[in-house]
Enzyme design. Structure first.
Site, PDB file in Angstrom:
ATOM      1  N   THR A 171       0.957  -1.147  -0.012  1.00 49.77           N
ATOM      2  CA  THR A 171      -0.102   0.047  -0.011  1.00 49.77           C
ATOM      3  C   THR A 171       0.945   1.056  -0.076  1.00 49.77           C
ATOM      4  OG1 THR A 171      -1.693  -1.107   1.255  1.00 49.77           O
ATOM      5  CG2 THR A 171      -1.652   1.319   1.590  1.00 49.77           C
ATOM      6  N   VAL A 200     -13.085  -5.884  -0.080  1.00 48.94           N
ATOM      7  CA  VAL A 200     -12.650  -4.631   0.249  1.00 48.94           C
ATOM      8  C   VAL A 200     -11.500  -4.677   1.417  1.00 48.94           C
ATOM      9  CG1 VAL A 200     -13.774  -2.675   1.708  1.00 48.94           C
ATOM     10  CG2 VAL A 200     -15.118  -3.651  -0.073  1.00 48.94           C
ATOM     11  N   GLY A 201     -10.660  -3.877   0.999  1.00 49.55           N
ATOM     12  CA  GLY A 201      -9.675  -3.724   2.204  1.00 49.55           C
ATOM     13  C   GLY A 201      -9.626  -2.678   3.036  1.00 49.55           C
ATOM     14  N   ASP A 202      -8.990  -2.264   3.721  1.00 50.14           N
ATOM     15  CA  ASP A 202      -8.799  -1.222   4.812  1.00 50.14           C
ATOM     16  C   ASP A 202      -8.561   0.186   4.333  1.00 50.14           C
ATOM     17  OD1 ASP A 202      -6.023  -2.424   4.322  1.00 50.14           O
ATOM     18  OD2 ASP A 202      -5.566  -0.513   5.699  1.00 50.14           O
ATOM     19  N   THR A 221      -0.780   0.202   6.694  1.00 46.71           N
ATOM     20  CA  THR A 221      -0.545  -0.679   5.712  1.00 46.71           C
ATOM     21  C   THR A 221      -0.532  -2.221   6.116  1.00 46.71           C
ATOM     22  OG1 THR A 221       1.277  -1.539   4.015  1.00 46.71           O
ATOM     23  CG2 THR A 221       1.871   0.183   5.842  1.00 46.71           C
ATOM     24  N   GLY A 222      -0.827  -3.090   5.250  1.00 48.19           N
ATOM     25  CA  GLY A 222      -0.789  -4.563   5.905  1.00 48.19           C
ATOM     26  C   GLY A 222      -2.006  -5.361   5.400  1.00 48.19           C
ATOM     27  N   HIS A 223      -2.238  -6.234   6.624  1.00 47.20           N
ATOM     28  CA  HIS A 223      -3.406  -7.407   6.268  1.00 47.20           C
ATOM     29  C   HIS A 223      -4.726  -6.343   6.390  1.00 47.20           C
ATOM     30  CE1 HIS A 223      -4.917 -11.550   6.915  1.00 47.20           C
ATOM     31  NE2 HIS A 223      -5.851 -11.018   6.291  1.00 47.20           N
ATOM     32  N   GLY A 224      -5.391  -6.166   5.190  1.00 48.05           N
ATOM     33  CA  GLY A 224      -6.601  -5.261   5.408  1.00 48.05           C
ATOM     34  C   GLY A 224      -7.824  -5.860   6.172  1.00 48.05           C
TER      35      GLY A 224
HETATM   36  N1  GLY Z   1      -3.719  -2.876   3.428  1.00 47.79           N
HETATM   37  C1  GLY Z   1      -4.211  -3.439   2.179  1.00 47.79           C
HETATM   38  C2  GLY Z   1      -5.219  -4.022   1.789  1.00 47.79           C
HETATM   39  O1  GLY Z   1      -5.129  -5.147   2.591  1.00 47.79           O
HETATM   40  O2  GLY Z   1      -5.883  -4.157   0.882  1.00 47.79           O
END
Ligand code: GLY
Length: 301
Positions: A171, A200-202, A221-224
């Site tokens: 990201t 849908v991410g974060d 950033t990271g695991h949405g």
């Molecule tokens: N942080 C970006 C996503 O998980 O989409």
């Protein structure tokens, strides 16, 4: 105009970074440009947009050109921008635009809504003059093919079904404070490679991947999915009401680490204090304050 210190911090994603020099070069160009604008008296909004557009246009990063692909080989992108006054604009699962962050800004300034998604977001972008653009790169296609062969931590059920065993997240984001003390944060993402189409991410969700309040701004950033569950940007924002940016980020990320969430965050507080941290092996980040540039390659965690 008073003489408050201006500052900008950017990230280019949390994860395992193999092309460190390319990431550092792209970040330093975006940071220097954002800082130059701030020093000239430009508002934080302009500096943040410029920096994020430069990162989106650089195919090294997973946002805009070079975005990760869904299992159907589609680049669906999310972006969000927020000001310290609570103004917000976001786009979710937008396709075929060059700069999702610029469309997000138009959602903020030109509509009665906070977030537009999918076809509606694309239609709105066209009505605002954003041309059709294909952000898919050969490298993103190769990455998806490699995933199909190699391996996964983020989407175990999906990956089991598809035989995917590893995903790269990434990201971009920027937070800036201008000489009037205005703070703006923005995040833009190509998502996680190999996700379902429509996921849908974060990054385009206020309080998850991006947040700003009078106390400061945050980009994550990271695991949405996990960042959404934790509302990580809001968590940092709440902590920052009473703590400097660095302490707020460190405390929120130690909670994330305890929960084994792979993520990172950057922040600026109302005094111009900088904060950053990550639970992943690496995060590409850098900042400029008091005329000094710092890049993640300058020192190791
Ligand atoms: N942080 C970006 C996503 O998980 O989409």
């Amino acid at each position: 105009m008073d003489n408050r210190t201006v500052a900008i911090i950017c990230h280019g994603g949390a994860g395992t970074i193999t092309e460190k020099e390319d990431y550092a070069r792209g970040l330093s160009e975006a940071i220097e440009e954002g800082y130059r604008l701030l020093r000239q008296g430009a508002p934080a909004l302009e500096a943040v947009l410029r920096a994020v557009v430069m990162l989106e246009d650089n195919p090294v990063f997973n946002a805009g050109t070079g975005s990760s692909l869904t299992i159907d080989e589609v680049a669906e992108m999310d972006a969000g921008i927020m000001t310290q006054h609570g103004r917000f604009g976001g786009v979710i699962c937008i396709r075929n635009v060059k700069n999702p962050v610029l469309v997000a800004e138009k959602v903020m300034t030109e509509t009665d809504h906070l977030i537009l998604a999918g076809d509606g977001a694309i239609r709105f972008a066209r009505s605002m003059g954003f041309e059709d653009y294909n952000p898919v790169t050969e490298k993103a296609k190769r990455r998806l093919m490699e995933l199909r062969q190699n391996g996964s931590k983020f989407f175990p059920r999906l990956n089991q079904r598809l035989g995917i065993t590893e995903q790269k997240s990434g990201t971009v984001g920027a937070v800036a404070i201008d000489r009037n003390g205005n703070i703006v944060a923005a995040t833009s993402s190509g998502g996680i490679a190999g996700r379902m189409t429509g996921r849908v991410g974060d990054s385009g969700i206020p309080g998850a991947g991006v947040f700003a309040s009078p106390a400061g701004g945050v980009s994550c950033t990271g695991h949405g999915e996990e960042i959404l569950r934790m509302l990580l940007a809001r968590d940092i924002g709440e902590r920052r009401k009473t703590l400097p940016a660095q302490t707020a980020v460190t405390l929120a990320l130690s909670e994330a680490k305890r929960k084994k969430v792979l993520c990172g965050a950057i922040a600026i507080d109302a005094r111009g204090g900088i904060g950053y941290g990550y639970t992943s092996p690496d995060m590409a980040y850098g900042y400029k304050a008091a005329d000094r540039l710092f890049l993640f390659t300058d020192s190791r965690k």
